[in-house]
Enzyme design. Sequence first.
Site, PDB file in Angstrom:
ATOM      1  N   SER A   1       0.794  -1.241   0.000  1.00  0.00           N
ATOM      2  CA  SER A   1       0.000   0.000   0.000  1.00  0.00           C
ATOM      3  C   SER A   1       0.818   1.277   0.000  1.00  0.00           C
ATOM      4  CB  SER A   1      -0.882   0.030   1.244  1.00  0.00           C
ATOM      5  OG  SER A   1      -2.165  -0.364   0.916  1.00  0.00           O
TER       6      SER A   1
ATOM      7  N   LYS B   1       0.669   3.419  -2.944  1.00  0.00           N
ATOM      8  CA  LYS B   1      -0.496   4.272  -3.241  1.00  0.00           C
ATOM      9  C   LYS B   1      -0.145   5.749  -3.141  1.00  0.00           C
ATOM     10  CE  LYS B   1      -3.708   0.747  -1.579  1.00  0.00           C
ATOM     11  NZ  LYS B   1      -4.376   0.216  -0.412  1.00  0.00           N
TER      12      LYS B   1
ATOM     13  N   TYR C   1      -2.695  -1.680 -10.664  1.00  0.00           N
ATOM     14  CA  TYR C   1      -2.720  -1.600  -9.199  1.00  0.00           C
ATOM     15  C   TYR C   1      -1.914  -2.745  -8.576  1.00  0.00           C
ATOM     16  CZ  TYR C   1      -4.493  -2.000  -4.464  1.00  0.00           C
ATOM     17  OH  TYR C   1      -4.576  -2.122  -3.106  1.00  0.00           O
TER      18      TYR C   1
ATOM     19  N   TYR D   1      -4.000   3.089   7.966  1.00  0.00           N
ATOM     20  CA  TYR D   1      -5.270   2.354   8.006  1.00  0.00           C
ATOM     21  C   TYR D   1      -6.203   3.003   9.037  1.00  0.00           C
ATOM     22  CZ  TYR D   1      -2.413  -1.029   5.501  1.00  0.00           C
ATOM     23  OH  TYR D   1      -1.576  -1.630   4.603  1.00  0.00           O
TER      24      TYR D   1
ATOM     25  N   VAL E   1       0.779  -3.951   3.884  1.00  0.00           N
ATOM     26  CA  VAL E   1       0.549  -5.241   4.544  1.00  0.00           C
ATOM     27  C   VAL E   1       1.750  -6.188   4.513  1.00  0.00           C
ATOM     28  CG1 VAL E   1      -1.974  -5.322   4.413  1.00  0.00           C
ATOM     29  CG2 VAL E   1      -0.605  -6.144   2.490  1.00  0.00           C
TER      30      VAL E   1
HETATM   31  N1  GLU Z   1      -2.010  -5.098  -2.515  1.00  0.00           N
HETATM   32  C1  GLU Z   1      -2.666  -5.060  -1.251  1.00  0.00           C
HETATM   33  C2  GLU Z   1      -4.169  -5.147  -1.409  1.00  0.00           C
HETATM   34  O1  GLU Z   1      -4.703  -4.562  -2.267  1.00  0.00           O
HETATM   35  C3  GLU Z   1      -2.296  -3.796  -0.564  1.00  0.00           C
HETATM   36  C4  GLU Z   1      -2.863  -3.730   0.802  1.00  0.00           C
HETATM   37  C5  GLU Z   1      -2.069  -2.921   1.760  1.00  0.00           C
HETATM   38  O2  GLU Z   1      -0.846  -2.959   1.787  1.00  0.00           O
HETATM   39  O3  GLU Z   1      -2.736  -2.223   2.514  1.00  0.00           O
HETATM   40  O4  GLU Z   1      -4.864  -5.816  -0.713  1.00  0.00           O
END
Ligand code: GLU
Length: 331
Positions: free
Chosen positions: A77, A80, A204, A256, A274
Amino acid sequence: MVQGSVNLNTERGKEWLQDYVDNWVNFYQKQTDEGKVASYIPSLEHADPNALGISIIGKNGTIIRSGDTNVEFSIQSISKVLSFIVACMERGLTYVLQRVDVEPTGESFNSIMHLEINQPKKPFNPLVNSGAITVSSLLEGRTSDQKLEPLYQLLEKILGHRPEIDVDVYVSERDTSMRNRAIGYYLLEEGYLESDLSITLETYFKHCSLNVTLDDLAMIGLVLSNDGVHPNTDETLIPKQIARVAKSLMLTCGMYDASGKFASYVGIPAKSGVSGGILAVVPPRVRNQNLPFLEGCGIGVFGPALDKQGNSTAGIKLLRHIANQWDLSLF
Ligand code: GLU
């Protein structure tokens, strides 16, 4: 104050800092058992749950590394933040923010429920899955590789090397991520996506699978701390206004549904993933004391054992400890 009368800009001061960080990494490494490695992406399950490492790179060139620093892990994530930045550089901040909001959700990162209740109708923010998938659709290009090329180029300029995709992680997520597909179909139905759904999801999944090291995260953090300017080359890699919004989003939405707690107790912009990584940004700060990294620094943390929210258990404790002792908080 933690360092007494040692001048932190001397060799002795740097040794002092190194010992200090080593001690606390050892201390928190013993608490990794409290967390659990993510397994919903099967390939992430192989990570060592007891690993913990940190890299801190200051604007003055000081580098402190400690613990498990020789690991590569998928950025997840944390990417992002980068896809949001690149989309804003390509399409303009206003255009992107018309399509993705900047509000915390208070829900888990892959929640679908919040999508249905947000008004005006758009994903809450670019750091949750719905927002990031929407942002992937905004990136320019017809194929996922074309869409990601500017992101790779940005990272190459920040890191000095081109990042690579961890193919195992990519395939593992692509083949199992029913939840992200569900989010994708919902976004498609609501008309949020500007590219074909399968290309959008491929984009993504690929940016989440990029491999990074702790130094890589710390360098990204350092460039953001320096308002988008690379401190070694003085080149502006990210427009200041875009870097500013990215950092605000990290502070309010980056950890989060524990973002509020992290902002209150640690007080610096950060984004976790994650796989157990955390990217943290310490902007320059004015403090009337002999404290480390007053000119700002970037911090990378890795500790794959996660808490319920999906943040590195020991990583958060380590960051909180250091931030409090070194007075890193923005406020
Ligand atoms: N690729 C993971 C997902 O989409 C990223 C989640 C994360 O790191 O929060 O579930």
